[in-house]
Write a protein that holds these residues in place. Structure first.
Motif, PDB file in Angstrom:
ATOM      1  N   THR A 315       2.831   0.347  -0.512  1.00  0.00           N
ATOM      2  CA  THR A 315       1.425   0.368  -1.269  1.00  0.00           C
ATOM      3  C   THR A 315       0.742  -0.766  -0.649  1.00  0.00           C
ATOM      4  O   THR A 315       0.084  -2.204  -0.289  1.00  0.00           O
ATOM      5  CB  THR A 315       1.128   0.801  -2.693  1.00  0.00           C
ATOM      6  N   SER A 316       2.012  -2.136  -1.438  1.00  0.00           N
ATOM      7  CA  SER A 316       1.759  -3.086  -1.624  1.00  0.00           C
ATOM      8  C   SER A 316       2.320  -4.014   0.226  1.00  0.00           C
ATOM      9  O   SER A 316       1.336  -5.393   0.250  1.00  0.00           O
ATOM     10  CB  SER A 316       2.878  -3.784  -2.126  1.00  0.00           C
ATOM     11  N   LEU A 317       3.397  -3.754   0.820  1.00  0.00           N
ATOM     12  CA  LEU A 317       2.991  -3.749   2.136  1.00  0.00           C
ATOM     13  C   LEU A 317       2.072  -3.424   3.256  1.00  0.00           C
ATOM     14  O   LEU A 317       1.699  -3.884   3.705  1.00  0.00           O
ATOM     15  CB  LEU A 317       4.589  -3.512   2.479  1.00  0.00           C
ATOM     16  N   ARG A 318       1.253  -2.214   2.609  1.00  0.00           N
ATOM     17  CA  ARG A 318      -0.117  -2.241   3.659  1.00  0.00           C
ATOM     18  C   ARG A 318      -0.700  -2.860   2.837  1.00  0.00           C
ATOM     19  O   ARG A 318      -1.770  -3.413   4.316  1.00  0.00           O
ATOM     20  CB  ARG A 318       0.010  -0.441   3.090  1.00  0.00           C
ATOM     21  N   GLN A 319      -1.264  -3.361   1.994  1.00  0.00           N
ATOM     22  CA  GLN A 319      -2.093  -3.726   1.263  1.00  0.00           C
ATOM     23  C   GLN A 319      -1.520  -5.499   2.108  1.00  0.00           C
ATOM     24  O   GLN A 319      -2.774  -6.179   2.985  1.00  0.00           O
ATOM     25  CB  GLN A 319      -2.230  -4.388   0.276  1.00  0.00           C
ATOM     26  N   ALA A 320      -0.478  -6.082   2.035  1.00  0.00           N
ATOM     27  CA  ALA A 320       0.229  -7.843   3.067  1.00  0.00           C
ATOM     28  C   ALA A 320       0.020  -7.284   4.714  1.00  0.00           C
ATOM     29  O   ALA A 320      -0.363  -8.167   5.417  1.00  0.00           O
ATOM     30  CB  ALA A 320       1.241  -7.516   2.453  1.00  0.00           C
TER      31      ALA A 320
END
Length: 360
Positions: A315-320
């Motif tokens: 989730t956090s990597l896809r947001q970034a």
């Protein structure tokens, strides 16, 4: 050993998936709570070390104290061979050897998991209802701050290519990456990148021009970076790098902005599992929000569950990073890793391109 076993041994050795013999048969045993039904057991074989696996097993057991849990930590080679010899021994197989896990499922060795958690699992992270990715581990670069201070930021593959082409002499012998001829991780990434990037072969040639050192493991590369022998590392396993370099402020872990491969560890329930109901409970936990949150919190592996956030999670990597993240696809393409002719063709070109500028 039969022909299939010999081929498995050969390929897993070449793939760099074999761990140390000392870790070949470690067992973690968590007994069932007093008064539990006799024989209520779960047997897991996994190519995942105990520091990462213990929190998951203990978390599962807190929710299911009626089960006796046995975990055998095997190398990927030993896990695969043991399964072929005794397909009715383990309830769950966990392995980072993506092609071999896919082959087992594709050849009918996996039992389908028909549960709400399985049906909700992201389509890109499962194959049918039989094979489930449960970690999210980007392939990264590691760059010493001294390089950034002198030559500028390295944010992606184009930056790395420009750096190597312009400053090959200054960086000669100070760059390290996988040797695709001896490391399966390196070979798998080479296959994927040759499909993804039209400039991949230019990058291979630039690596050769800089007399890049070739290694078999991420651990070997990290040691050289920490010791200062190397200034740039290309295509390291991000979960290991993030954990190992947490106390190394001069070494920056870079998730490439243009594209970043993502590797995953795969779980399956063997068709002949002796305790299929217990296996289904564990796999539901492993891909459920509770188990994934624990994985994200207490291991460096990176959770996939869309509701779980935090450093290193999908989730956090896809947001970034968005669409720049390219998980290695669960599908027939994985079998190319096991094809002798395709492997020989790719390695021949890789070695030719790597040596091309070095000869000038």
């Amino acid at each position: 050993m039969n022909r299939l076993g010999r081929l498995a041994c050969r390929w897993l050795l070449l793939l760099g998936l074999v761990g140390s013999p000392a870790a070949a048969d470690e067992t973690l045993h968590v007994p069932a709570a007093p008064g539990s039904e006799p024989g209520a057991s779960l047997v897991i074989h996994g190519a995942l070390d105990l520091p990462q696996m213990r929190p998951l097993l203990e978390g599962f057991h807190r929710e299911h104290p009626d089960l006796e849990v046995r975990y055998r930590n095997l190398t990927t080679l030993a896990l695969h061979e043991r399964f072929l010899a005794r397909p009715d021994e383990a309830d769950v197989l966990l392995s980072s050897a993506m092609p071999w896990q896919y082959r087992l499922a594709n050849e009918g060795h996996a039992r389908a998991l028909e549960s709400p958690a399985a049906r909700r699992w992201p389509a890109w992270a499962r194959w049918r209802q039989e094979l489930f990715a449960f970690t999210f581990e980007p392939i990264v670069m590691v760059v010493n701050e001294a390089v950034i201070e002198r030559y500028g930021e390295v944010r992606g593959h184009a930056d790395l290519l420009a750096l190597l082409e312009r400053h090959a002499e200054a960086l000669r012998g100070r760059v390290v990456t996988y040797d695709p001829a001896t490391s399966g991780a390196g070979y798998t990434y080479a296959i994927e990148e040759s499909r993804l990037s039209p400039r991949y072969w230019d990058l291979v040639a630039a690596l050769g021009q800089a007399d890049t050192a070739l290694a078999d493991t991420t651990g070997e590369m990290l040691e050289g970076l920490i010791e200062g022998r190397y200034l740039v590392g290309y295509n390291l396993l991000g979960s290991y790098a993030r954990e190992r370099l947490a106390d190394q402020p001069r070494l920056r872990v870079v998730v490439p902005e243009d594209y970043a491969l993502v590797t995953q560890r795969l779980a399956l329930i063997p068709r002949q599992a002796p305790h299929p109901a217990a296996a289904a409970r564990f796999l539901d936990y492993l891909i459920g929000e509770t188990g994934q949150a624990l994985l994200a919190r207490e291991t460096p592996l990176g959770a996939i569950h869309p509701a779980v956030e935090g450093p290193g999670t999908a989730t956090s990597l896809r947001q970034a990073r968005g669409e720049a993240l390219r998980p290695i696809a669960l599908g027939p393409g994985l079998l190319a890793t096991l094809d002798d002719l395709k492997r020989e063709a790719l390695l021949t070109r890789w070695q030719r391109e790597f040596a091309r500028r070095a000869r000038r």
